[in-house]
Design an enzyme around this catalytic site. Structure first.
Site, PDB file in Angstrom:
ATOM      1  N   GLY A 191      -1.203   0.576  29.452  1.00 51.24           N
ATOM      2  CA  GLY A 191      -1.863   1.755  29.242  1.00 51.24           C
ATOM      3  C   GLY A 191      -3.396   1.707  29.117  1.00 51.24           C
ATOM      4  O   GLY A 191      -4.056   1.174  28.306  1.00 51.24           O
ATOM      5  N   THR A 203      -5.000   4.804  30.784  1.00 47.86           N
ATOM      6  CA  THR A 203      -5.542   6.197  30.796  1.00 47.86           C
ATOM      7  C   THR A 203      -5.395   6.654  29.373  1.00 47.86           C
ATOM      8  O   THR A 203      -4.319   6.446  28.642  1.00 47.86           O
ATOM      9  CB  THR A 203      -4.620   6.931  31.722  1.00 47.86           C
ATOM     10  OG1 THR A 203      -4.743   6.450  32.843  1.00 47.86           O
ATOM     11  CG2 THR A 203      -5.085   8.442  31.972  1.00 47.86           C
ATOM     12  N   GLU A 204      -6.321   7.682  29.078  1.00 45.98           N
ATOM     13  CA  GLU A 204      -6.575   8.325  27.941  1.00 45.98           C
ATOM     14  C   GLU A 204      -6.539   9.840  27.937  1.00 45.98           C
ATOM     15  O   GLU A 204      -6.811  10.306  29.165  1.00 45.98           O
ATOM     16  CB  GLU A 204      -7.649   7.855  26.872  1.00 45.98           C
ATOM     17  CG  GLU A 204      -7.328   6.273  26.549  1.00 45.98           C
ATOM     18  CD  GLU A 204      -8.438   5.711  25.605  1.00 45.98           C
ATOM     19  OE1 GLU A 204      -9.446   6.553  25.179  1.00 45.98           O
ATOM     20  OE2 GLU A 204      -8.209   4.680  25.383  1.00 45.98           O
ATOM     21  N   ALA A 222     -10.166   9.967  29.293  1.00 46.06           N
ATOM     22  CA  ALA A 222     -10.497   8.988  30.037  1.00 46.06           C
ATOM     23  C   ALA A 222      -9.407   8.543  31.032  1.00 46.06           C
ATOM     24  O   ALA A 222      -8.426   8.130  30.842  1.00 46.06           O
ATOM     25  CB  ALA A 222     -11.014   7.447  29.368  1.00 46.06           C
ATOM     26  N   GLY A 223      -9.803   9.102  32.428  1.00 52.38           N
ATOM     27  CA  GLY A 223      -8.738   8.718  33.486  1.00 52.38           C
ATOM     28  C   GLY A 223      -9.565   7.913  34.552  1.00 52.38           C
ATOM     29  O   GLY A 223      -9.662   6.644  34.296  1.00 52.38           O
ATOM     30  N   ILE A 247       8.266  21.282  60.213  1.00 52.38           N
ATOM     31  CA  ILE A 247       9.057  21.385  61.309  1.00 52.38           C
ATOM     32  C   ILE A 247      10.589  21.798  60.969  1.00 52.38           C
ATOM     33  O   ILE A 247      11.304  22.636  61.968  1.00 52.38           O
ATOM     34  CB  ILE A 247       9.273  19.910  61.947  1.00 52.38           C
ATOM     35  CG1 ILE A 247       8.066  19.710  62.473  1.00 52.38           C
ATOM     36  CG2 ILE A 247      10.462  19.818  62.855  1.00 52.38           C
ATOM     37  CD1 ILE A 247       7.766  18.089  62.897  1.00 52.38           C
ATOM     38  N   GLY A 296      11.460  24.092  58.830  1.00 58.64           N
ATOM     39  CA  GLY A 296      11.401  25.452  58.366  1.00 58.64           C
ATOM     40  C   GLY A 296      12.248  25.677  57.179  1.00 58.64           C
ATOM     41  O   GLY A 296      12.102  24.929  56.241  1.00 58.64           O
ATOM     42  N   GLU A 336      -3.231   4.550  39.846  1.00 55.82           N
ATOM     43  CA  GLU A 336      -3.823   3.359  40.093  1.00 55.82           C
ATOM     44  C   GLU A 336      -5.135   3.682  40.831  1.00 55.82           C
ATOM     45  O   GLU A 336      -5.760   2.858  41.869  1.00 55.82           O
ATOM     46  CB  GLU A 336      -2.941   2.239  40.813  1.00 55.82           C
ATOM     47  CG  GLU A 336      -1.915   1.809  39.828  1.00 55.82           C
ATOM     48  CD  GLU A 336      -1.146   0.708  40.237  1.00 55.82           C
ATOM     49  OE1 GLU A 336      -1.976  -0.199  41.215  1.00 55.82           O
ATOM     50  OE2 GLU A 336      -0.063   0.348  39.991  1.00 55.82           O
ATOM     51  N   THR A 390      -7.640   7.197  41.919  1.00 50.59           N
ATOM     52  CA  THR A 390      -7.515   8.367  42.915  1.00 50.59           C
ATOM     53  C   THR A 390      -8.001   7.976  44.219  1.00 50.59           C
ATOM     54  O   THR A 390      -8.856   7.161  44.351  1.00 50.59           O
ATOM     55  CB  THR A 390      -8.098   9.570  42.263  1.00 50.59           C
ATOM     56  OG1 THR A 390      -9.617   9.292  42.261  1.00 50.59           O
ATOM     57  CG2 THR A 390      -7.490  10.095  41.135  1.00 50.59           C
TER      58      THR A 390
HETATM   59  C1  FAD Z   1       3.004   9.718  37.760  1.00 51.47           C
HETATM   60  C2  FAD Z   1       1.724   8.953  37.053  1.00 51.47           C
HETATM   61  C3  FAD Z   1       1.766   7.948  36.416  1.00 51.47           C
HETATM   62  C4  FAD Z   1       0.917   7.416  36.004  1.00 51.47           C
HETATM   63  N1  FAD Z   1       0.931   6.120  35.214  1.00 51.47           N
HETATM   64  C5  FAD Z   1       0.190   5.632  34.451  1.00 51.47           C
HETATM   65  C6  FAD Z   1       0.199   4.335  33.983  1.00 51.47           C
HETATM   66  O1  FAD Z   1       1.298   3.652  33.865  1.00 51.47           O
HETATM   67  N2  FAD Z   1      -0.839   3.887  33.096  1.00 51.47           N
HETATM   68  C7  FAD Z   1      -2.108   4.474  32.933  1.00 51.47           C
HETATM   69  O2  FAD Z   1      -3.052   3.771  32.526  1.00 51.47           O
HETATM   70  N3  FAD Z   1      -2.384   5.458  33.751  1.00 51.47           N
HETATM   71  C8  FAD Z   1      -1.201   6.310  34.453  1.00 51.47           C
HETATM   72  N4  FAD Z   1      -1.463   7.126  35.077  1.00 51.47           N
HETATM   73  C9  FAD Z   1      -2.694   7.983  35.125  1.00 51.47           C
HETATM   74  C10 FAD Z   1      -3.465   7.757  36.258  1.00 51.47           C
HETATM   75  O3  FAD Z   1      -4.111   6.617  36.615  1.00 51.47           O
HETATM   76  C11 FAD Z   1      -4.864   8.935  36.326  1.00 51.47           C
HETATM   77  O4  FAD Z   1      -4.009  10.147  36.532  1.00 51.47           O
HETATM   78  C12 FAD Z   1      -5.666   8.592  37.504  1.00 51.47           C
HETATM   79  O5  FAD Z   1      -6.664   7.467  37.021  1.00 51.47           O
HETATM   80  C13 FAD Z   1      -6.655   9.707  37.384  1.00 51.47           C
HETATM   81  O6  FAD Z   1      -7.265  10.313  36.080  1.00 51.47           O
HETATM   82  P1  FAD Z   1      -7.179  11.672  35.441  1.00 51.47           P
HETATM   83  O7  FAD Z   1      -5.956  12.220  35.892  1.00 51.47           O
HETATM   84  O8  FAD Z   1      -7.735  11.560  34.175  1.00 51.47           O
HETATM   85  O9  FAD Z   1      -8.177  12.474  36.403  1.00 51.47           O
HETATM   86  P2  FAD Z   1      -9.958  12.200  36.245  1.00 51.47           P
HETATM   87  O10 FAD Z   1     -10.268  10.934  36.392  1.00 51.47           O
HETATM   88  O11 FAD Z   1     -10.200  13.431  35.322  1.00 51.47           O
HETATM   89  O12 FAD Z   1     -10.075  12.844  37.660  1.00 51.47           O
HETATM   90  C14 FAD Z   1     -10.002  14.463  38.357  1.00 51.47           C
HETATM   91  C15 FAD Z   1     -10.453  14.605  39.667  1.00 51.47           C
HETATM   92  O13 FAD Z   1     -11.915  14.067  39.672  1.00 51.47           O
HETATM   93  C16 FAD Z   1     -11.954  13.108  40.678  1.00 51.47           C
HETATM   94  N5  FAD Z   1     -13.014  12.251  40.246  1.00 51.47           N
HETATM   95  C17 FAD Z   1     -13.094  11.428  38.844  1.00 51.47           C
HETATM   96  N6  FAD Z   1     -14.298  10.745  39.050  1.00 51.47           N
HETATM   97  C18 FAD Z   1     -14.822  11.036  40.404  1.00 51.47           C
HETATM   98  C19 FAD Z   1     -15.960  10.536  40.768  1.00 51.47           C
HETATM   99  N7  FAD Z   1     -16.891   9.478  40.189  1.00 51.47           N
HETATM  100  N8  FAD Z   1     -16.390  10.639  42.078  1.00 51.47           N
HETATM  101  C20 FAD Z   1     -15.502  11.644  42.715  1.00 51.47           C
HETATM  102  N9  FAD Z   1     -14.387  12.192  42.286  1.00 51.47           N
HETATM  103  C21 FAD Z   1     -14.083  11.740  40.889  1.00 51.47           C
HETATM  104  C22 FAD Z   1     -10.653  12.396  40.521  1.00 51.47           C
HETATM  105  O14 FAD Z   1     -10.627  11.668  42.008  1.00 51.47           O
HETATM  106  C23 FAD Z   1      -9.662  13.303  40.537  1.00 51.47           C
HETATM  107  O15 FAD Z   1      -9.412  14.044  41.731  1.00 51.47           O
HETATM  108  C24 FAD Z   1      -0.370   8.179  35.628  1.00 51.47           C
HETATM  109  C25 FAD Z   1      -0.489   9.217  36.508  1.00 51.47           C
HETATM  110  C26 FAD Z   1       0.489   9.605  36.991  1.00 51.47           C
HETATM  111  C27 FAD Z   1       0.335  11.198  37.730  1.00 51.47           C
END
Ligand code: FAD
Length: 401
Positions: free
Chosen positions: A134, A136-137, A140-141, A355, A357, A381, A383
């Site tokens: 855990g 992600t919040e 905070a992603g 391909i 269709g 893990e 983006t």
């Molecule tokens: C199916 C699934 C399972 C998951 N499981 C887990 C889990 O088990 N544990 C966990 O902790 N998290 C988990 N996550 C969360 C995942 O790690 C986050 O979605 C990811 O870290 C991105 O954070 P965010 O979605 O808040 O997007 P944001 O961080 O808000 O980003 C949004 C967009 O902005 C872009 N961006 C952000 N910062 C920058 C930058 N500095 N420069 C350029 N572009 C930027 C990103 O690439 C993205 O395209 C999961 C997500 C999914 C979809």
């Protein structure tokens, strides 16, 4: 299919993964997709998986794997298995019992006693067990420095308050790795890492996220409300975070990602390969029955291109895993394969759909499901954009922590 010559012991692992994928993961994954949610933790398949020793093998790989001299193949075995499993069903592959990303995290920062406490139970085959990660919040992603879940020392324990989102397998986990901060103003230096059982008072019932695909595993959000954990649940103990080791919490996540990202990238390759092979078979079938496919030559050219890029993706995963197996720095290689493979896999699914269709877009077609399943691989893990940032920092030798 394997894209590289494998030693006999890996051929065997690969064949087992293929058998399990075909026999269990594909049918169970389709059933989960149809019912719109995962199979329950007490489903006989998960018990079979624990009984068979596959769950304990994944924990053993963490315990004796890349950071120890004992097993020089753990990361490559993981890459091979995860690619094959995802070929059959990525959602079911993530749902498999085991410590998941919690394993490398405990190994990165946990004391030997904590490795024993949290990972050794996975060696016991009597019931399936899961752990979760855990970070992600809701606020905070990608920018993990912004996590705001607070941890406060209270007597000989700690009290956690905050919210976590998108935490995979958390509703069925024995413990969840929780990243929290002693002071959000300190950024990464404030991070502390805990292993928290969801049964702890104050750990609220996880609420399932509604995902586009990947119905076979739960991804959930939950809160920590005055959640009190004993002192020995702080991974590494307080001494691990002092002086120049202040960023040890953040670094433990980066170390865990170094180990796990090649596996995530390999999963993308697995889905992409499934879509690619499906499209190839479709074209071959149509050719042999004389049904013309428009732009035939152009399509063959694009399929050839796809094959080449999927192989390249797999080799990038293999390289990162080989570095991990030899205890070499693998951060750059892990980010390269994680940046490369998911868009290639998405393109493979898109090409297959194009391909085929109307046959590809039908809601009961495998390609339609893969198309929904594959997209998240670019997010989890870290983006694609974040991987490219990490890569550029490595190349320019900018500080990374
Ligand atoms: C199916 C699934 C399972 C998951 N499981 C887990 C889990 O088990 N544990 C966990 O902790 N998290 C988990 N996550 C969360 C995942 O790690 C986050 O979605 C990811 O870290 C991105 O954070 P965010 O979605 O808040 O997007 P944001 O961080 O808000 O980003 C949004 C967009 O902005 C872009 N961006 C952000 N910062 C920058 C930058 N500095 N420069 C350029 N572009 C930027 C990103 O690439 C993205 O395209 C999961 C997500 C999914 C979809």
């Amino acid at each position: 299919m394997s894209w590289i010559p494998l030693p006999d012991h890996l051929e065997e692992v690969h064949a087992k993964a293929r058998w399990m994928g075909q026999t269990h993961l594909r049918p169970l994954g389709l059933a989960a997709d149809a019912q719109g949610g995962p199979h329950p933790p007490d489903h006989p398949f998960y018990q079979w998986y624990a009984d068979s020793g596959l769950m304990s093998a994944s924990a053993e790989a963490d315990l004796t794997g890349d950071r120890h001299a004992g097993d020089r193949w753990a990361s490559r075995r993981m890459v091979l298995t995860m690619e094959e499993h995802a070929y059959w069903d990525r959602g079911m592959a993530v749902s498999l019992p085991g410590p998941g990303l919690g394993g490398p995290t405990v190994m990165a920062i946990g004391t030997p006693a904590q490795q024993e406490q949290f990972l050794h139970p996975f060696l016991d085959r009597s019931r399936p067990r899961w752990a979760a990660f855990g970070m992600t919040e809701p606020g905070a992603g990608s920018d993990v420095a912004r996590i705001s879940t607070r941890c406060k020392k209270d007597g000989d324990g700690w009290v956690l308050n905050g919210a976590k989102a998108f935490c995979s397998n958390s509703p069925r986990a024995d413990w969840v790795i929780i990243y929290a901060t002693i002071d959000s103003g300190l950024g990464r230096a404030g991070h502390r890492v805990f292993a928290v059982p969801p049964s702890t008072p104050g750990f609220t019932t996880p609420v399932l996220e509604k995902k586009m695909g990947l119905k076979a595993y739960e991804t959930a959000s939950f809160s920590l409300e005055g959640c009190r954990v004993p002192g020995d649940h702080l991974l590494g103990g307080e001494a691990a975070y002092v002086d120049d080791r202040a960023k040890a919490g953040f670094k433990s996540a980066m170390k865990a990602f170094e180990v796990s990202r090649p596996g995530m990238a390999a999963m993308a390759v697995g889905i992409g390969r499934a879509a690619y092979e499906h499209a190839l078979a479709f074209v071959a079938d149509n050719y042999s029955t004389g049904r013309p496919i428009p732009r035939y030559r152009r399509i063959l050219d694009r399929l050839g291109d796809m094959d080449r890029r999927l192989r390249a993706g797999f080799l990038l995963c293999w390289k990162a895993a080989t570095l991990n197996d030899h205890n070499q720095p693998a951060g750059l290689a892990a980010s390269i394969c994680k940046a490369y493979a998911p868009p290639v896999a998405l393109e493979a699914c898109s090409l297959a759909m194009e391909i085929m269709g109307d046959a590809g877009i039908r809601a009961d077609s495998l390609v339609e499901k893969w198309f929904r399943d594959v997209k998240a691989l670019d997010l989890v893990e870290g983006t694609g954009q974040i991987q490219r940032l990490v890569i550029s920092r490595h190349l320019l030798d900018f500080p990374r922590n």
